[in-house]
Design a protein around this motif. Structure first.
Motif, short mmCIF file in Angstrom:
data_model
loop_
_atom_site.label_atom_id
_atom_site.label_comp_id
_atom_site.label_asym_id
_atom_site.label_seq_id
_atom_site.Cartn_x
_atom_site.Cartn_y
_atom_site.Cartn_z
N PRO B 202 0.88 -1.13 -0.06
CA PRO B 202 0.00 0.09 0.02
C PRO B 202 0.97 1.29 0.14
O PRO B 202 1.87 1.26 0.59
CB PRO B 202 -0.70 -0.07 1.40
N PHE B 203 0.22 2.10 -0.55
CA PHE B 203 1.19 3.64 -0.91
C PHE B 203 0.41 4.59 -0.13
O PHE B 203 -0.96 4.82 -0.24
CB PHE B 203 1.08 3.88 -2.16
N ILE B 204 0.78 5.20 0.99
CA ILE B 204 0.06 6.24 1.52
C ILE B 204 0.42 7.65 1.60
O ILE B 204 1.68 7.87 1.89
CB ILE B 204 0.17 5.74 3.26
N LEU B 205 -0.26 8.62 1.03
CA LEU B 205 0.50 9.80 0.81
C LEU B 205 0.26 10.64 2.02
O LEU B 205 -0.57 10.32 2.82
CB LEU B 205 -0.63 10.49 -0.14
N PRO B 206 1.04 11.63 2.20
CA PRO B 206 0.91 12.26 3.59
C PRO B 206 -0.51 12.97 3.52
O PRO B 206 -0.97 13.40 2.40
CB PRO B 206 2.08 13.39 3.58
N GLU B 207 -1.12 13.14 4.73
CA GLU B 207 -2.28 13.87 4.83
C GLU B 207 -2.04 15.52 5.11
O GLU B 207 -1.33 15.84 6.05
CB GLU B 207 -3.18 13.44 6.07
N VAL B 208 -2.56 16.22 4.08
CA VAL B 208 -2.21 17.79 4.03
C VAL B 208 -3.22 18.43 4.76
O VAL B 208 -4.67 18.16 3.99
CB VAL B 208 -2.05 17.96 2.92
N ALA B 209 -3.34 19.08 5.73
CA ALA B 209 -4.13 19.74 6.30
C ALA B 209 -3.68 21.02 6.93
O ALA B 209 -2.80 21.20 7.73
CB ALA B 209 -5.11 19.04 7.33
N VAL B 210 -4.28 22.53 6.62
CA VAL B 210 -3.74 23.48 7.09
C VAL B 210 -4.72 24.11 7.83
O VAL B 210 -5.81 24.34 7.46
CB VAL B 210 -3.25 24.43 5.93
N LYS B 211 -4.47 24.53 9.21
CA LYS B 211 -5.42 25.07 9.97
C LYS B 211 -5.93 26.51 9.47
O LYS B 211 -7.04 26.95 9.36
CB LYS B 211 -4.91 25.06 11.63
N CYS B 395 2.60 24.92 4.06
CA CYS B 395 2.05 25.78 5.12
C CYS B 395 1.80 24.63 6.33
O CYS B 395 1.72 25.01 7.38
CB CYS B 395 0.96 26.35 4.51
N GLN B 396 1.37 23.58 5.78
CA GLN B 396 1.23 22.57 6.96
C GLN B 396 2.53 22.51 7.87
O GLN B 396 2.38 22.49 9.10
CB GLN B 396 0.67 21.12 6.51
N LEU B 397 3.51 22.38 7.20
CA LEU B 397 5.02 22.18 7.93
C LEU B 397 5.12 23.31 8.65
O LEU B 397 5.45 23.40 9.85
CB LEU B 397 5.85 21.91 6.88
N ILE B 398 4.94 24.72 8.01
CA ILE B 398 5.15 25.91 8.98
C ILE B 398 4.40 25.92 10.20
O ILE B 398 4.97 26.15 11.41
CB ILE B 398 4.45 27.12 8.06
N GLU B 399 3.18 25.42 10.07
CA GLU B 399 2.12 25.13 11.47
C GLU B 399 2.64 24.17 12.38
O GLU B 399 3.04 24.39 13.45
CB GLU B 399 0.84 24.85 11.06
N GLU B 400 3.18 23.17 11.70
CA GLU B 400 3.53 21.94 12.38
C GLU B 400 4.75 22.14 13.26
O GLU B 400 5.18 21.44 14.30
CB GLU B 400 3.60 20.77 11.74
N LEU B 401 5.92 22.78 12.36
CA LEU B 401 7.09 22.93 12.98
C LEU B 401 7.23 24.19 14.09
O LEU B 401 8.04 24.64 14.14
CB LEU B 401 8.01 23.19 12.03
N GLY B 402 5.94 25.02 14.16
CA GLY B 402 6.05 26.05 14.77
C GLY B 402 6.70 27.28 14.29
O GLY B 402 7.42 28.09 14.94
N CYS B 403 6.65 27.29 13.04
CA CYS B 403 7.60 28.42 12.53
C CYS B 403 6.90 29.62 12.04
O CYS B 403 7.45 30.69 11.88
CB CYS B 403 8.30 27.72 10.77
#
Lengths: 339, 806
Positions: B202-211, B395-403
């Motif tokens: 199975p191939f699982i794409l990252p789930e992208v969600a921006v608050k 943008c998700q990574l900006i949020e997740e990494l507290g950037c």
């Protein structure tokens, strides 16, 4: 009389025995058997013999003569043989002295490899064709599904003469000429010179050779491509050669593949020659892209085909273990003589 | 492209195989793996240790003695490293373990370095604490590592744990060679998708969600694309309250393995997304964007722009620019501008994820003289649908990494985007093309793995937009072949109409040329088709010699390779000189190669390509040796008539008294001669050399493989010898022509058997003697036949000023 004959015989045989040369033997012949020889003299004296004894004496004389002749003949033969043997003995030569060669010239390794490849494909019913070295953009690129903005055009570092005329970068251009002739089926190989703007070094040359192959017919399959090239590899590199097809991309074929052959130095175990991989990349190939067929006026619904391209220098370098491509164009006689 | 296997496994968690299996399987399904490097190569018995106590070495000022807790026990290690303190957690290689390199960061030894317990200045040391260089990496990849000294872990690692694992080095970096049609595979996700399909996992794409922060992106930025043809899509998002700092270790490790140096969280996020999605992104400092507006338009001819590497770039109207309300801020797809670049003081960032037309980016990069990672990706022609996913991921990574804080919403300007390709599902046609028998079910399973959807009702395949290479049925067939396995496709030979293998006449004659040359001792050389325009002067060609009209290559490798040769001599003379200067004796070479004669310059139609059979030699042999080779060749290819040698060849590169054009049936088919000594000098060839060139297109019409048996003469021949005193200027060819012309039908052969010039012969004359053979095929010749013919011959010769000797 009998005694006299015995005496003559004994003397003659003694003289034969004592002879040490052919002319001495000849003298014996003359002295005993010649017109004035002793036996002849005996015959001449037959008139003194009583008529009733003559047949008996005559027989005795003949027997003596035959005996002398026989021994004489044997001695002559023996002596002749000795003379010949002596002569042969004098004629002994040193067979290890150097040979006198005709000093034939040597074919270029590229040509040897090319003729091998031609022999194999002619045997499979292919015709050898040629195309121009200086080519139009259309034949080198566009008709091979490489339109104006295609990145492959940059990848190949083309030498241009005008915007439209160039030095062909691949013998694939000959495919198009052959297809345009409209004669089907096609089974061809097209050897030739190609050009790419690579600086000269041990593994690059701005000018090298390729052999293009093309088969177009009804019902040609990828399996046929595999079978044909496997046969080719076995002929060229030896019966035990295995082949491996890896998916690849060429704009003018789909599906496309690269073919590796099992290393013919180590048989696939992995060695310095194949960089431990056991496989050596040999050629690119694939099923002719339907758009390429269409552009050259062949109906892809009816006809399919396969194409392949082999680098001639690559084969020559591999087959003869030549470690520097520059050697192929220097024409040093010490290099050429090794082929 | 280089990627750590652990990153691939992030999307294919069930993937489980050895490195070699992975390489082989991926290569066979079409994602060629060039090679792989294990990051833990030569790293053995290395654990996380915690320094409990540090004491001075009793006998050495620069050494310290540490008690290190390695979990099960505490061991003593002596070190000279200046940077450790009590409580530090460090990588420790135990007695008998291995490290990859020395502390100086030099080239890594193939077998690594074995570490053994021992004594340092008399104090026992049972292991070694490691620097990042000793672990086979560098500060570029581990920016947190100290410049000199031992690597120190964050406090969260467990004492006694595998230090190699903790450093993220239990991993393998694979190098892929992606083919130019698979734009989607210039990304980790693309390769992971291929890996999943190859191993059927199975191939699982990252789930992208921006608050998002609830604000609207449009309030911060507006975008106007003036040239939608060159820019099909432009996505912009805004992030504020940016806090620049290092990115997390896992991101740094993945980037490092891909060969990208970690910089800071913002830069790393854009690089990470570029690797992961294959979509280059750019970040602008929004405070530098005038009018809070982005305009995408072409540059003006002659504009100059300073890119963020500080270089001035000259632009033209085909270069696409990113501009704000007042000025240009970046060259689209290639590099941003100095004037808008991100500094550590940035607070609000504008993210750009756009799609530009690949061909234009490629050409612009060439003209501007700047090729970047981004332009390298754009020029392949990216899928516009990917841009939105990528910018959201960033943008998700900006949020997740507290950037920073992401402004809600996206400004998305797009033209008409390519839609999904729909193809009818034709399983039998795929099998027919491949020569296989793959079941429909298996095909559908393969399509599912590569996200080609199947509409069972319409029997149609819907190709996702990221697969820009799939346009026709043959492309679908290739997908079937790849995942069914090229190796499982059977091997057959083509059936159908039989064809005859053929070598065309021209090539057969060339083969004969090779044979004859080689019989005569000539070896085959090969020369380039292009050469220097200087060769014409080297060959002493007059200014108006038509051979000077050569085709010029527009982009040659240099002057020496800039014109297409119009004569084959230069290659031959160069090769002879090479041999001469390497002290090779008695060299004989031949070449079969084209010359290129333009019909008109500049070229509008293709030039004439004429195959030249060129022979060259020095050492043993002379003019007549060369002439003999040519005549052997003529005979071998059925040219039975006498070739005529015309000394008035007017070839400047040849000895004026030792050259001839070769004529056959009044056509010049080539020439031969001794090379002019001045030309020899020009080639640094300090010996007499002879050359011959046959123009094969002229030869071909005369060549034939037809032969006819003419019988072996039954009747005796009559031989007559004539001895003559000949004026010097009369040539053998003229005498022979006379004999041939006057000899009549019964003339069989004539042969020169003596020629002499010298004291016994009067000045201006030479003595020559010929043996002439007469024969009739049908009878024994009578004396009258022969004397009649002889009389005619002699009369003719006398008419040429020749005196007959008794």
């Amino acid at each position: 009389m009998k005694e006299k004959l015995e005496q003559i015989k004994a003397e003659a045989l003694r003289q034969i025995e004592a002879s040490d040369a052919l002319d001495r033997l000849n003298e014996v012949r003359v002295n005993y058997l010649g017109k004035k020889g002793e036996l002849t003299a005996v015959l001449k004296s037959m008139k003194d013999v009583a008529p009733e004894d003559r047949p008996k004496v005559g027989q005795l004389v003949n027997e003596t003569r035959e005996e002398i002749e026989r021994v004489l003949e044997a001695s002559v033969k023996k002596m002749e043989r000795a003379v010949r043997e002596a002569k042969l003995k004098k004629e002994v030569i040193d067979v290890t002295l150097p040979a006198q060669k005709a000093n034939m010239g040597h074919r270029h390794p590229n040509t040897i490899a090319l003729e091998e490849v031609e022999r194999i494909f002619i045997g499979m019913g292919y015709e050898v064709v040629e195309g121009p070295d200086v080519e139009r953009d259309y034949y080198n690129f566009e008709a091979l599904n490489i339109p104006a903005d295609h990145p492959a055009k940059d990848e190949q570092d083309t030498f241009y003469i005008t915007g439209d005329i160039l030095l062909r970068t691949q013998t694939s251009s000959t495919q198009v000429h052959e297809m345009e002739k409209g004669k089907l089926p096609i089974r061809m190989i097209a050897p030739g010179r190609v050009f790419r703007s690579d600086e000269v070094d041990a593994t690059h040359s701005p000018s090298f050779h390729q052999i293009e192959g093309l088969v177009i017919d009804k019902n040609i399959t990828f399996a046929d491509l595999k079978g044909t090239l496997a046969e080719f590899a076995a002929e060229l590199f030896g019966e035990e050669t295995k082949v491996k097809f890896r998916p690849h991309h060429f704009p003018f074929t789909e599906p496309s593949a690269e073919m590796d052959v099992s290393c013919f130095k180590c048989g696939g175990k992995g060695c310095r020659f194949c960089k431990g991989e056991g496989w050596i990349e040999i050629l690119g190939c694939g099923m002719v892209h339907p758009h390429v067929l269409e552009m050259s006026g062949i109906d892809p619904e009816q006809y399919t085909g396969f194409a392949f391209g082999v680098g001639l220098e690559r084969i020559a370098l591999l087959k003869y273990e030549i470690d520097d491509m520059r050697l192929l164009y220097e024409n040093d006689i010490r290099f050429l003589k090794q082929f | 492209m280089n990627t750590a296997l652990s990153w691939i496994k992030a999307y294919v968690p069930e993937l489980s195989c050895t490195d070699q299996e992975y390489m082989d399987a991926m290569t066979l399904s079409g994602t060629k793996v060039e090679g792989y490097t294990r990051l833990d190569k030569n790293l053995e018995k290395i654990v996380v240790g915690q320094i409990e106590k540090i004491e001075k070495h009793p006998d050495a000022d620069k050494l310290i003695v540490c008690q290190v807790n390695i979990g099960k026990e505490v061991i003593q290690i002596v070190t000279g490293a200046p940077n450790v303190k009590e409580g530090d957690k460090v990588p420790v290689v135990l007695d008998g373990g291995k490290v990859a390199g020395g502390h100086d960061g030099g080239p890594l030894p193939e077998e690594g370095i074995v570490i053994k317990a021992g004594k340092l200045r008399g104090v026992p040391s049972n292991g070694m604490m490691c620097s990042i260089e000793e672990l086979g990496s560098s500060r570029d990849m581990y920016p947190e590592a100290p410049e000199l000294g031992i690597y120190i872990f964050e406090d969260d690692v467990e004492v006694g744990a595998d230090a190699v694992e903790a450093l993220g080095l239990r991993d393998t970096v694979f190098e892929y060679e992606v083919t130019s049609n698979r734009v989607d595979c210039y990304s980790v996700i693309g390769i992971a998708r291929e890996a999943a399909a190859t191993f059927r996992k199975p191939f699982i794409l990252p789930e992208v969600a921006v608050k998002g922060n609830g604000e609207k992106a449009e309030d911060y930025i507006s975008v106007e694309v003036q040239d939608k043809e060159l820019c099909p899509r432009y996505c912009a998002r805004v992030c504020k309250n940016i806090k620049i700092g290092p990115s997390p270790k896992w991101m740094q490790r993945r980037l490092a393995a891909s060969g990208i140096r970690p910089i800071n969280n913002l830069v790393d996020i854009t690089n990470y997304v570029m690797e992961e999605y294959g979509q280059p992104m750019h970040a602008y400092d929004l405070s530098t964007i005038a009018g809070n507006k982005i305009i995408v338009r072409r540059a003006k001819n002659g504009d100059v722009f300073q890119t963020l590497d500080g270089q001035e770039r000259k632009l033209d109207e085909d270069v696409l620019m990113i501009c704000d309300a007042e000025k240009e801020v970046g060259i689209a797809g290639i590099m941003g501008g100095e004037n808008s670049k991100i500094t550590d003081d940035v607070t609000t960032v504008l993210f750009e994820a756009a799609t530009f037309i690949g061909a234009n980016i490629r050409k612009s990069a060439k003209r501007v003289g700047l090729r970047t990672d981004a332009s390298g990706k754009f020029e392949k022609g990216l899928d516009p649908h990917n841009a939105e996913a990528a910018i959201n991921r960033a943008c998700q990574l900006i949020e997740e990494l507290g950037c920073g804080e992401v402004v809600s919403g996206i400004v998305d300007v797009k033209g008409e985007l390519k839609e999904e390709v729909v193809l009818p599902f034709e399983p039998e046609s795929y099998n027919k093309l491949l020569g296989t028998d793959v079941s429909e079910a298996e095909m559908l399973e393969i399509f599912k793995m590569i996200e080609v959807r199947y509409d069972a009702e319409k029997k149609e395949l819907i190709v996702p937009t990221f697969r820009q290479d799939i346009l026709r049925q043959c492309d679908i067939a290739e997908e079937v072949a790849r995942f069914y396995g090229y190796d499982k496709i059977p091997t057959t030979l083509p059936t159908g109409e039989a064809t005859t293998g053929k070598l065309p006449f021209k090539l057969r004659i060339e083969q004969k040329a090779r044979d004859i040359a080689e019989y005569c001792g000539f070896s085959q050389g090969m020369c380039y088709s292009f050469e220097s325009p200087k060769v014409f002067d080297k060959l002493l060609l007059s200014a108006d010699n038509p051979a000077r009209k050569a085709i010029t290559i527009a982009n040659p490798l240099g002057e020496d390779f800039s014109i297409m040769r119009t004569l084959s001599l230069n290659g031959m003379l160069t090769s002879l000189a090479t041999n001469y200067n390497r002290r090779n004796k008695n060299v004989r070479l031949y070449e079969l190669g084209n010359i290129y004669l333009p019909k008109a310059l500049p070229l509008t139609e293709l030039p004439e390509e004429r195959m030249q059979f060129t022979l060259g030699m020095y050492g043993e042999g002379d003019f007549f040796t060369m002439k003999g080779v040519l005549e052997e060749f003529f005979e071998c290819i059925g040219m039975k008539k006498k070739a005529v040698y015309d000394p008035k060849a007017n070839r400047n590169y040849l000895h004026p008294g030792r050259q001839a054009n070769i004529l056959y049936e009044n056509k010049i088919i080539g020439y031969l001669g001794e090379v002019h000594p001045e030309v020899c000098d020009n080639y640094d060839l300090k010996t007499r050399a002879y050359v011959a060139v046959l123009d094969m297109p002229e030869i071909l019409p005369f060549a034939t493989f037809d032969r006819k048996y003419e019988g072996i003469a039954k009747y005796p021949a009559v031989l007559r010898d004539i001895s003559m005193v000949v004026p010097k200027e009369v040539m053998a060819g003229q005498i022979e022509a006379m004999i041939a012309q006057r000899g009549g039908k019964i003339l069989e052969d004539y042969r020169l058997f003596d020629i002499y010039e010298g004291d016994q012969i009067k000045k201006g004359y030479k003595s020559m003697a010929y043996s002439i053979t007469f024969r009739a095929l049908d009878r024994t010749l009578e004396e009258a036949d022969v004397s009649g013919a002889m009389k005619k011959i002699l009369n003719g010769l006398e008419g040429m000023g020749i005196e007959l000797r008794s």
